[in-house]
Design a protein around this motif. Structure first.
Motif, PDB file in Angstrom:
ATOM      1  N   UNK A 195     -22.404  23.218 -14.023  1.00 28.57           N
ATOM      2  CA  UNK A 195     -22.137  24.655 -13.951  1.00 28.57           C
ATOM      3  C   UNK A 195     -23.203  25.431 -13.189  1.00 28.57           C
ATOM      4  N   UNK A 196     -24.375  24.853 -13.028  1.00 30.16           N
ATOM      5  CA  UNK A 196     -25.452  25.465 -12.253  1.00 30.16           C
ATOM      6  C   UNK A 196     -25.955  24.423 -11.262  1.00 30.16           C
ATOM      7  N   UNK A 197     -25.958  24.762  -9.982  1.00 35.27           N
ATOM      8  CA  UNK A 197     -26.374  23.832  -8.933  1.00 35.27           C
ATOM      9  C   UNK A 197     -27.880  23.617  -8.984  1.00 35.27           C
ATOM     10  N   UNK A 198     -28.375  22.579  -8.299  1.00 36.45           N
ATOM     11  CA  UNK A 198     -29.826  22.381  -8.222  1.00 36.45           C
ATOM     12  C   UNK A 198     -30.550  23.585  -7.601  1.00 36.45           C
ATOM     13  N   UNK A 199     -29.823  24.374  -6.805  1.00 35.33           N
ATOM     14  CA  UNK A 199     -30.409  25.569  -6.194  1.00 35.33           C
ATOM     15  C   UNK A 199     -30.442  26.744  -7.172  1.00 35.33           C
ATOM     16  N   UNK A 200     -29.885  26.560  -8.377  1.00 34.77           N
ATOM     17  CA  UNK A 200     -29.900  27.605  -9.388  1.00 34.77           C
ATOM     18  C   UNK A 200     -28.735  28.569  -9.313  1.00 34.77           C
ATOM     19  N   UNK A 201     -27.641  28.165  -8.647  1.00 33.54           N
ATOM     20  CA  UNK A 201     -26.473  29.041  -8.504  1.00 33.54           C
ATOM     21  C   UNK A 201     -25.295  28.516  -9.323  1.00 33.54           C
ATOM     22  N   UNK A 202     -24.547  29.430  -9.904  1.00 34.67           N
ATOM     23  CA  UNK A 202     -23.342  29.084 -10.646  1.00 34.67           C
ATOM     24  C   UNK A 202     -22.187  28.878  -9.673  1.00 34.67           C
ATOM     25  N   UNK A 203     -21.043  28.431 -10.180  1.00 37.70           N
ATOM     26  CA  UNK A 203     -19.880  28.148  -9.332  1.00 37.70           C
ATOM     27  C   UNK A 203     -19.431  29.364  -8.526  1.00 37.70           C
ATOM     28  N   UNK A 204     -19.608  30.575  -9.077  1.00 37.21           N
ATOM     29  CA  UNK A 204     -19.195  31.785  -8.361  1.00 37.21           C
ATOM     30  C   UNK A 204     -20.337  32.418  -7.560  1.00 37.21           C
ATOM     31  N   UNK A 205     -21.472  31.720  -7.430  1.00 33.60           N
ATOM     32  CA  UNK A 205     -22.574  32.179  -6.596  1.00 33.60           C
ATOM     33  C   UNK A 205     -23.636  33.013  -7.302  1.00 33.60           C
ATOM     34  N   UNK A 206     -23.425  33.322  -8.576  1.00 30.39           N
ATOM     35  CA  UNK A 206     -24.413  34.110  -9.318  1.00 30.39           C
ATOM     36  C   UNK A 206     -25.504  33.212  -9.892  1.00 30.39           C
ATOM     37  N   UNK A 221      -9.681  52.336 -16.079  1.00 35.51           N
ATOM     38  CA  UNK A 221      -9.490  50.989 -15.562  1.00 35.51           C
ATOM     39  C   UNK A 221     -10.886  50.433 -15.391  1.00 35.51           C
ATOM     40  N   UNK A 222     -11.100  49.252 -15.920  1.00 34.94           N
ATOM     41  CA  UNK A 222     -12.425  48.640 -15.902  1.00 34.94           C
ATOM     42  C   UNK A 222     -12.308  47.270 -15.232  1.00 34.94           C
ATOM     43  N   UNK A 223     -13.177  47.015 -14.258  1.00 33.97           N
ATOM     44  CA  UNK A 223     -13.193  45.724 -13.573  1.00 33.97           C
ATOM     45  C   UNK A 223     -14.582  45.117 -13.704  1.00 33.97           C
ATOM     46  N   UNK A 224     -14.604  43.846 -14.024  1.00 33.12           N
ATOM     47  CA  UNK A 224     -15.860  43.104 -14.074  1.00 33.12           C
ATOM     48  C   UNK A 224     -15.584  41.766 -13.402  1.00 33.12           C
ATOM     49  N   UNK A 225     -16.040  41.647 -12.160  1.00 32.18           N
ATOM     50  CA  UNK A 225     -15.684  40.466 -11.383  1.00 32.18           C
ATOM     51  C   UNK A 225     -14.185  40.452 -11.170  1.00 32.18           C
ATOM     52  N   UNK A 226     -13.537  39.344 -11.540  1.00 35.41           N
ATOM     53  CA  UNK A 226     -12.089  39.219 -11.375  1.00 35.41           C
ATOM     54  C   UNK A 226     -11.306  39.663 -12.610  1.00 35.41           C
ATOM     55  N   UNK A 227     -11.977  40.156 -13.630  1.00 37.96           N
ATOM     56  CA  UNK A 227     -11.304  40.666 -14.823  1.00 37.96           C
ATOM     57  C   UNK A 227     -10.977  42.139 -14.612  1.00 37.96           C
ATOM     58  N   UNK A 228      -9.716  42.507 -14.901  1.00 34.42           N
ATOM     59  CA  UNK A 228      -9.272  43.897 -14.759  1.00 34.42           C
ATOM     60  C   UNK A 228      -8.545  44.307 -16.033  1.00 34.42           C
TER      61      UNK A 228
END
Length: 185
Positions: free
Chosen positions: A3-14, A37-44
């Motif tokens: 879930x976290x790359x060796x570079x320290x990034x998650x699958x969505x780049x965070x 209407x509230x959006x957080x990333x891809x959640x709406x």
């Protein structure tokens, strides 16, 4: 799965402590007393409030405070090809209860006795949303659907920052579910 790359990034780049981008639009529904209407990333999500108004069912009327009702639903199209649960399923009922209890902690219901406030929350597009979790020995903030579905322990917290109060504390562990609600801590 990693879930976290060796570079320290998650699958969505965070990075692990990074939350998704947030956007809110107030007054989205003209006929309601309050809406957003509230959006957080891809959640709406859309939330609508009606009231205070006269209690529809007199047997539910409270003489010393307003009755707060809440209905949480997910639109049939909100999760794409993932299996959709029927309206009124156990999870939706539980989330409705948690939202209602959280809102009751911050609404001055005693100022509106014998009235009713209805809150409707509908998820238009779902992509997780747990506050924090722990996957593969890594603490993560703001889990998306893939991370939330991985089965690690996670926690959701509701905070009224200006009042310095916790209105919700929910801890979920792998294969077991523990719920603790704290009002006005």
């Amino acid at each position: 799965m990693e879930y976290v790359s060796p570079e320290g990034l998650r699958l969505d780049g965070r990075r692990p402590p990074e939350i998704r981008q947030i956007h809110a639009e107030l007054g989205a529904v003209a006929m309601a007393e309050g809406s957003a209407v509230f959006e957080m990333g891809n959640t709406k999500v859309v939330a609508v409030v009606y009231g205070p108004r006269e209690v529809e069912n007199r047997s539910q009327q409270l003489n010393d405070q307003a009755l707060v009702r809440c209905e949480y639903t997910m639109a049939n199209f909100s999760i794409g090809d993932r299996m959709r649960k029927p309206k009124g399923d156990r999870r939706s009922t539980e989330i409705s209860l948690v939202i209602r209890q959280t809102l009751e902690a911050c609404i001055m219901t005693h100022l509106m006795p014998r009235s009713q406030i209805d809150v409707f929350v509908q998820v238009l597009q779902a992509d997780g949303g747990t506050s924090a979790g722990y996957l593969n020995s890594t603490p993560l903030l703001d889990l998306n659907y893939v991370e939330d579905s991985a089965g690690g322990p996670d926690i959701s917290v509701g905070i009224l920052s200006k009042m310095d109060k916790v209105t919700l504390l929910q801890v979920l562990q792998e294969n077991t579910k523990q719920l603790e609600y704290r009002r006005g801590v």
